[in-house]
Scaffold this motif. Structure first.
Motif, short mmCIF file in Angstrom:
data_model
loop_
_atom_site.label_atom_id
_atom_site.label_comp_id
_atom_site.label_asym_id
_atom_site.label_seq_id
_atom_site.Cartn_x
_atom_site.Cartn_y
_atom_site.Cartn_z
N UNK A 46 93.06 -28.61 52.36
CA UNK A 46 94.07 -27.74 51.78
C UNK A 46 93.24 -26.68 50.98
N UNK A 47 92.29 -27.39 50.25
CA UNK A 47 91.57 -26.21 49.50
C UNK A 47 90.75 -25.10 50.32
N UNK A 48 90.51 -25.46 51.63
CA UNK A 48 89.77 -24.57 52.46
C UNK A 48 90.61 -23.40 53.14
N UNK A 49 91.88 -23.72 52.74
CA UNK A 49 92.85 -22.67 53.59
C UNK A 49 93.10 -21.44 52.44
N UNK A 50 93.04 -20.30 53.13
CA UNK A 50 93.12 -19.20 52.03
C UNK A 50 94.42 -18.68 51.74
N UNK A 51 94.80 -18.30 50.69
CA UNK A 51 96.20 -18.12 50.27
C UNK A 51 96.33 -16.46 50.16
N UNK A 52 95.42 -15.43 50.95
CA UNK A 52 95.68 -14.22 51.23
C UNK A 52 96.84 -13.88 51.73
N UNK A 53 97.80 -12.81 51.23
CA UNK A 53 99.18 -12.53 51.85
C UNK A 53 98.86 -12.03 53.31
N UNK A 54 99.75 -12.65 54.30
CA UNK A 54 99.70 -12.10 55.47
C UNK A 54 100.23 -10.58 55.52
N UNK A 55 99.93 -9.98 56.60
CA UNK A 55 100.83 -8.56 56.89
C UNK A 55 102.25 -8.83 57.29
N UNK A 56 102.54 -9.68 58.09
CA UNK A 56 104.08 -10.01 58.69
C UNK A 56 104.45 -11.49 58.46
N UNK A 57 105.55 -11.50 57.84
CA UNK A 57 106.20 -12.49 57.53
C UNK A 57 107.65 -12.68 58.15
N UNK A 58 107.96 -13.74 59.01
CA UNK A 58 109.41 -13.64 59.38
C UNK A 58 109.78 -15.09 59.06
N UNK A 59 111.13 -15.17 58.49
CA UNK A 59 111.73 -16.13 58.23
C UNK A 59 113.12 -16.29 58.58
N UNK A 136 113.12 -25.97 56.84
CA UNK A 136 114.24 -25.54 56.43
C UNK A 136 114.31 -24.71 55.08
N UNK A 137 113.50 -24.99 54.26
CA UNK A 137 113.48 -24.11 52.99
C UNK A 137 113.11 -22.55 53.40
N UNK A 138 112.07 -22.68 54.33
CA UNK A 138 111.57 -21.26 54.69
C UNK A 138 112.77 -20.52 55.30
N UNK A 139 113.57 -21.19 56.08
CA UNK A 139 114.62 -20.51 56.76
C UNK A 139 115.60 -20.34 55.92
N UNK A 166 100.38 -21.59 51.16
CA UNK A 166 99.24 -20.81 50.99
C UNK A 166 98.95 -19.62 52.26
N UNK A 167 99.41 -20.18 53.31
CA UNK A 167 99.21 -18.94 54.41
C UNK A 167 100.31 -17.91 54.19
N UNK A 168 101.47 -18.19 53.25
CA UNK A 168 102.54 -17.32 53.14
C UNK A 168 101.93 -16.35 51.98
N UNK A 169 100.90 -16.44 51.59
CA UNK A 169 100.23 -15.72 50.31
C UNK A 169 100.84 -16.45 49.05
#
Length: 323
Positions: A46-59, A136-139, A166-169
């Motif tokens: 998990x620590x190796x996954x970046x938490x940089x905000x993506x340009x597009x998020x669809x929920x 379902x929380x993201x939805x 993290x992937x969501x920023x």
């Protein structure tokens, strides 16, 4: 060691949830002190996954994220390998930077059945009991929920949720706590409470219903989804042993019986809004969940029955209001 400080700060700013701070830190400290063989390995990944905000998020229509400039092939493969560390993925699907996490459950199908029948989630505070990895929380956030709190005692589900967050920023509108509903005080704090796929795992279903009621504000809405059988108000199946190879299962009421249980528990405006037979397209083995799944749990000569001879999985959704 997992850090829940952000959640403590989060609920400290919510007057309805502030009382939770009286017991929650000790509960989560106790959870931290309980050993789990794979947890440290998962945390390293998990620590190796970046938490940089993506340009597009669809929920709203799915859970998907991407960048204007796609990840390089090597980066994408590295991320996929990290995400595969958290096998098995049961709830989803997710689409992250071109990686399709094809989960065991098509949880989006369940969401499509539930959503038309519930009060709009815009600006509501939501509790998702037995939330799995938080799909379902993201939805729910996609429908405008102000904040979502999920509880599920699984170490793996927590890590999967945190990987997606993290992937969501590092989105702070949703939080997952490794707790069971019995560990929550009577908060009376949430506008909407979901319990989906939990009731049949509870030794005392009426106690579970009352626990859910005690998390709602007056006028709040309960969304209850569970396995049911066909029958009248008195029909209940209590498997002697396993059901579809599941061990920890207890009560399978008819939808009509469950409606009575909710009414006896003090809920108002109780409605059966959906009944649906689970298909092998909705729950199945995939590349991201390689263990046995529903096709293995049905009688090969009669798919209307489980391998134990019980009726095949049928699920109902009921919606009710706390007075």
């Amino acid at each position: 060691m997992f850090n829940f400080a952000n959640f403590y700060q989060f609920i400290a700013q919510d007057t309805r949830l502030q009382p939770w701070l009286n017991i929650l830190p000790q509960q989560l400290t106790d959870w931290q002190n309980a050993e789990h063989g794979d947890f440290d390995r998962w945390l390293r990944a998990l620590a190796k996954i970046s938490n940089a905000s993506p340009d597009q998020v669809e929920l709203k229509s799915e859970v998907a994220l991407s960048n204007d400039t796609p990840l390089a092939t090597g980066e994408c493969k590295k991320l996929e390998n990290l995400l595969r560390t958290f096998h098995p993925w049961r709830k989803g699907p997710y689409n992250v930077h071109g990686i399709h996490i094809d989960t065991e459950w098509r949880s989006d199908w369940k969401w499509d059945r539930v959503l038309p029948h519930i009060s709009p989630l815009k600006n509501r505070s939501v509790l998702d009991v037995g939330c799995g990895n938080g799909y379902h929380m993201w939805r729910m956030l996609g429908e405008g929920a102000r904040m979502c709190v999920g509880i599920d005692p699984s170490h793996l589900f927590l890590v999967q949720f945190e990987a997606i967050r993290k992937l969501m920023g590092d989105d702070q509108r949703a939080h997952l706590l490794p707790l069971g509903i019995e560990q929550l005080p009577e908060l009376n704090a949430f506008d909407t409470v979901f319990s989906m796929g939990v009731l049949y795992h509870r030794r005392s279903p009426l106690d579970h219903i009352l626990q859910l009621k005690n998390q709602l504000v007056s006028g709040g809405e309960l969304v209850l989804e569970t396995l049911v059988i066909e029958g009248d108000e008195n029909a209940v199946l209590v498997p002697m042993d396993r059901y579809a190879q599941m061990r920890n299962v207890y009560f399978f009421p008819s939808a009509k019986a469950l409606k009575v249980w909710l009414e006896k528990s003090g809920f108002e405006n109780v409605r059966i809004v959906d009944e649906n037979t689970t298909s092998v397209g909705e729950q199945r083995t995939t590349d991201w969940m390689t263990h046995n799944s529903l096709p293995d749990y049905l009688d090969p000569n009669d798919p209307s029955r489980t391998v134990e001879g019980h009726p095949a999985p049928r699920r109902a959704v009921l919606v009710a209001t706390k007075p």
